[in-house]
Write a protein that holds these residues in place. Structure first.
Motif, short mmCIF file in Angstrom:
data_model
loop_
_atom_site.label_atom_id
_atom_site.label_comp_id
_atom_site.label_asym_id
_atom_site.label_seq_id
_atom_site.Cartn_x
_atom_site.Cartn_y
_atom_site.Cartn_z
N GLN A 46 -8.28 -30.94 -91.34
CA GLN A 46 -9.29 -29.89 -91.23
C GLN A 46 -8.68 -28.50 -91.19
OE1 GLN A 46 -12.17 -30.87 -91.80
NE2 GLN A 46 -11.86 -33.05 -91.40
N CYS A 79 -23.20 -30.39 -89.72
CA CYS A 79 -22.47 -30.93 -90.88
C CYS A 79 -21.02 -31.21 -90.53
CB CYS A 79 -22.55 -29.95 -92.05
SG CYS A 79 -24.15 -29.88 -92.87
N SER A 80 -20.39 -30.29 -89.79
CA SER A 80 -18.99 -30.49 -89.40
C SER A 80 -18.85 -31.67 -88.45
CB SER A 80 -18.44 -29.22 -88.76
OG SER A 80 -19.06 -28.98 -87.50
N ALA A 84 -17.54 -34.31 -91.11
CA ALA A 84 -16.09 -34.18 -91.05
C ALA A 84 -15.51 -34.93 -89.86
CB ALA A 84 -15.69 -32.71 -90.99
N GLN A 88 -14.97 -38.87 -90.62
CA GLN A 88 -13.58 -39.07 -91.00
C GLN A 88 -12.78 -39.81 -89.94
OE1 GLN A 88 -11.91 -35.34 -92.31
NE2 GLN A 88 -13.66 -34.92 -93.64
N TRP A 205 -24.81 -36.60 -92.65
CA TRP A 205 -24.29 -35.35 -93.23
C TRP A 205 -24.98 -35.03 -94.54
CZ3 TRP A 205 -20.04 -35.15 -97.20
CH2 TRP A 205 -19.80 -33.82 -97.59
N GLN A 209 -26.87 -31.66 -95.15
CA GLN A 209 -26.31 -30.80 -96.19
C GLN A 209 -27.36 -30.47 -97.25
OE1 GLN A 209 -22.98 -29.57 -96.32
NE2 GLN A 209 -23.89 -28.28 -97.89
N SER A 223 -18.51 -24.60 -96.56
CA SER A 223 -17.45 -25.60 -96.43
C SER A 223 -16.30 -25.07 -95.60
CB SER A 223 -16.94 -26.01 -97.82
OG SER A 223 -17.95 -26.63 -98.57
N CYS A 227 -15.16 -26.80 -92.11
CA CYS A 227 -13.81 -27.31 -91.83
C CYS A 227 -13.20 -26.65 -90.61
CB CYS A 227 -12.92 -27.11 -93.05
SG CYS A 227 -13.34 -28.17 -94.45
N SER A 267 -10.13 -32.69 -98.41
CA SER A 267 -11.15 -31.80 -97.82
C SER A 267 -11.28 -30.51 -98.61
CB SER A 267 -10.80 -31.48 -96.36
OG SER A 267 -11.08 -32.57 -95.53
N VAL A 271 -14.58 -31.46 -100.39
CA VAL A 271 -15.75 -30.97 -99.66
C VAL A 271 -16.46 -29.86 -100.42
CG1 VAL A 271 -16.51 -29.79 -97.56
CG2 VAL A 271 -14.88 -31.67 -97.40
N SER A 275 -20.21 -30.41 -101.81
CA SER A 275 -21.29 -29.51 -101.38
C SER A 275 -21.98 -28.89 -102.59
CB SER A 275 -20.72 -28.41 -100.47
OG SER A 275 -20.15 -28.96 -99.31
#
Length: 378
Positions: A46, A79-80, A84, A88, A205, A209, A223, A227, A267, A271, A275
């Motif tokens: 990240q 979203c994060s 993420a 993840q 997500w 999103q 994005s 991150c 990422s 990502v 997106s």
């Protein structure tokens, strides 16, 4: 020709993402077999991704008149958290306990899970009386059955001709991480369950999103913020779980290569492109390319890692991919039906205006058309 190229661009972007993810699966598995903590790996991912996306966001979106409100920040935070951090972490821990092939196969459940979770938000409809609705429901059930088969049934070994390009380092790392047969079976079930859990987080997500892309249509900026937020979240989680600072050390080895690759490709590139693709074509379009990842990973796992294939894994993979495309077929039929209905409404509008019926009919028709289009895109 220009229109055709524009239509193909999201597809090409998704193919690039799947190729990049295949390499990430192999490198990450090797790094964790070498002793790297998945929490540390995700945190580095990240942080590196943030510094990769920031320049892109600055140069491509600096002249736009974006407005970052509290509501937008909260959506990016969600979203994060789901796209993420949770997604993840669950996936990489599951990858650690299973294999790249199993993790990639189970990730194909994502479209079916996305379909189920989008129903309460009215972003998807079941339509059980229609052929398309029945295909989506049946495909979802087949995906679940395939995942259960992969998790709890191993079966006999499938004999394949040997690869002559095995990576010796990879073989040594994989052999060193192999546990006893009983422990390996337990770890396999645990890893599979964690990967499925990551699919649920990924589905959440996708839904958030899709909402965010309508209120804040700046994929690179969102994005980058996403991150950065995920990096802070992962640092907090990593420090809480393990305070051994020696695990954060990186040398000129597979750990450094994996951290850089997952951050830049997994990422930084993926990502941003995902997106953008969600904004252009919707969340289900993005998830439909996941079977390509499985094919690439199977080839890499056999050729480089000498990964073994078993009847349970192959059968479960076939069921999951088959169920996935049943869901996508049903979705495609609904989109065609929705497009045809929208075309009829436009024709009614034009006829109504030519007959002097006037504005009320036009407003009603376009309103219905927009609602149908929004449901199809979701």
């Amino acid at each position: 020709m220009g229109i055709e190229e524009k239509e193909c661009t999201p597809s090409l972007a998704m193919v690039i993402i799947q190729v990049g993810y295949a390499g990430m699966n192999v490198l990450s598995k090797l790094a964790m077999d070498a002793g790297m903590s998945p929490f540390v790996l995700i945190t580095y991912r990240q942080i590196i991704a943030t510094f990769c996306i920031l320049p892109v966001a600055f140069f491509l979106e600096r002249k736009t008149q974006m407005k970052i409100t509290t509501s937008v920040l909260f959506q990016i935070f969600l979203c994060s958290l789901f796209g993420a951090t949770i997604n993840q972490l669950l996936y990489f821990i599951g990858l650690k306990y299973s294999s790249p092939t199993i993790a990639s196969a189970l990730s194909n459940m994502l479209p079916a899970i996305t379909f189920v979770m989008a129903i309460p938000f009215r972003m998807e409809t079941v339509g059980i009386r229609t052929m398309a609705g029945q295909a989506k429901v049946a495909g979802t059930l087949i995906c679940v059955g395939g995942s259960m088969l992969m998790t709890f049934y191993k079966g006999s070994l499938i004999k394949m001709f040997p690869s002559h390009i095995h990576w010796k380092y990879a073989e040594e790392m994989t052999a060193a991480s192999v546990a006893s047969p009983a422990a390996a079976d337990h770890n396999l079930a645990l890893g599979a369950a964690l990967v499925v859990g990551s699919c649920f987080a990924g589905a959440i997500w996708y839904i958030i999103q899709a909402k965010l892309s309508k209120s804040f249509a700046y994929p690179y900026t969102s994005s980058a913020i996403m991150c950065a937020m995920a990096g802070v979240q992962c640092i907090i989680i990593s420090v809480t779980v393990d305070r051994n600072t020696s695990k954060w050390a990186l040398g000129w080895d597979i750990r450094l290569a994996s951290a850089i690759y997952t951050g830049v490709i997994g990422s930084g590139l993926a990502v941003s492109l995902m997106s953008w693709c969600i904004q252009k074509r919707g969340p289900l379009f993005v998830s439909m390319f996941s079977p390509l990842l499985l094919v690439i990973v199977v080839i890499l796992g056999w050729a480089i890692l000498d990964e073994k294939l078993y009847v349970g894994s192959v059968t479960g993979s076939v069921l999951i991919v088959g169920g996935l495309y049943m869901v996508l077929w049903g979705k495609g039929k609904e989109e065609k039906k929705g497009s045809g209905k929208k075309g009829m409404e436009v024709e009614e509008v034009e006829n109504g205006e030519s007959l002097g019926i006037g504005l009320p009919l036009y407003a009603s028709a376009t309103s219905n058309g927009n609602e149908a289009q929004g449901g199809n895109k979701a």
